[in-house]
Scaffold this motif. Structure first.
Motif, PDB file in Angstrom:
ATOM      1  N   THR A 124      22.957  43.849  19.994  1.00 54.51           N
ATOM      2  CA  THR A 124      22.684  42.696  20.850  1.00 54.51           C
ATOM      3  C   THR A 124      21.789  43.118  22.011  1.00 54.51           C
ATOM      4  N   TYR A 125      21.056  42.166  22.535  1.00 53.53           N
ATOM      5  CA  TYR A 125      20.124  42.415  23.619  1.00 53.53           C
ATOM      6  C   TYR A 125      20.442  41.462  24.770  1.00 53.53           C
ATOM      7  N   THR A 148      20.106  38.618  27.423  1.00 57.25           N
ATOM      8  CA  THR A 148      19.339  37.377  27.330  1.00 57.25           C
ATOM      9  C   THR A 148      19.379  36.615  28.648  1.00 57.25           C
ATOM     10  N   GLU A 193      17.201  33.297  12.917  1.00 59.59           N
ATOM     11  CA  GLU A 193      17.772  34.561  13.378  1.00 59.59           C
ATOM     12  C   GLU A 193      17.607  35.568  12.247  1.00 59.59           C
TER      13      GLU A 193
END
Length: 291
Positions: free
Chosen positions: A2-3, A5, A39
């Motif tokens: 995950t990054y 956001t 996605e």
């Protein structure tokens, strides 16, 4: 993986972007509905600079496409900058000396998104390129590629429609339905990856899926050549996503100079039972009413 956001909202829209680097929009929702953007966590390629991760959503590249330059890993870069009504997303400088910026503004009342894509040459020599705005949408919808606008041809003896086909595009392709003014692409049907482009003064693309009409509109410049055999509108489609792509004309970008490319996105509820005979007229009317 995950990054981090950053999310901006209005009463009707919710837009989520990478908090740094990219620039990348990861999610777009209308009226608390599903994410309309694709996605693609498994889409990754090795490059001389490391692994490029596509992620999905909306990104800014510069045309023409080339490997490995187009696939430079871009997930590290400056932090997103909040501004009134929106956000500014910035990239690091890529190996060709180009820095990318997307300025995003949400309409406070209507379900519209305004995007200004900018490429700045931070290198020491001119670079020929064109801004290239790519929106990956969730697969399974109906894409619309207009072939011309509603003006009568200036010369009825001259051609007024032009297509470009990528080498991997199968012909015939049962997903393609040709009409006089447009092409429909039914991405719910199975098939291999494919891509088609057009030089079209209409200046818009549309995608109908998940009960929503997604339209992106751009300016059309008849005076200057576009990349990819003079295409300003392109659609890529496979089992994982459908890409609506718009391009600006080719430009010789001098050192320290910037070129921009603006898009307007419109999102509206769309009936699930689509009347294919009339949908193009309805969409064209929606575009004509945009101000």
């Amino acid at each position: 993986m995950t990054y981090p956001t950053f999310t901006i909202t209005t009463e009707r829209l919710r837009l989520t972007a990478l908090a740094a680097g990219g620039p990348r929009i990861l999610a777009l929702q209308l009226d608390n509905g599903p994410n309309l953007l694709a996605e693609t966590p498994a889409a990754r390629w090795q490059t001389p600079w490391g692994e490029f991760a596509l992620l999905g959503g909306h990104r800014l590249w510069h045309a023409p496409e080339a490997f490995p330059r187009s696939y430079w890993p871009d997930l590290e870069g400056p932090a997103a900058e909040p501004v009134e009504g929106g956000i500014i997303l910035r990239s690091a400088v890529d190996p060709s000396g180009i820095a990318k910026t997307i300025t995003i503004t949400l309409d406070p009342v209507q379900p519209r998104v305004y995007l200004r894509h900018a490429l700045t040459n931070q290198g020491l020599w001119p670079v020929e390129l064109a801004p290239w705005a790519i929106t990956q949408l969730a697969p399974g919808g109906l894409a619309v590629l207009p072939l011309r606008d509603d003006r009568p041809p200036a010369n009825p003896l001259a051609p007024d429609r032009q297509l470009a086909l990528w080498p991997y595009t199968p012909i015939p392709d049962p997903r393609l339905q040709f009409a006089a003014e447009h092409i429909l692409i039914d991405t719910a049907l199975s098939g291999p990856p494919a891509k088609i482009g057009a030089h079209s003064p209409a200046g818009w693309l549309a995608y109908l899926h998940q009960g929503v009409a997604f339209i992106k509109r751009v300016a059309y410049d008849p005076a200057h050549p576009y990349p990819d055999r003079n295409c300003n509108l392109e659609i890529y489609y496979d089992h994982g996503c459908t890409e609506l792509e718009t391009l600006a004309p080719l430009a010789q970008l001098a050192p320290s100079a910037t070129v921009t490319h603006d898009e307007l996105w419109l999102l509206e509820p769309w009936p699930l039972q689509i009347d294919r005979e009339n949908l193009f007229k309805v969409l064209a009317k929606m575009v004509a009413e945009l101000v």
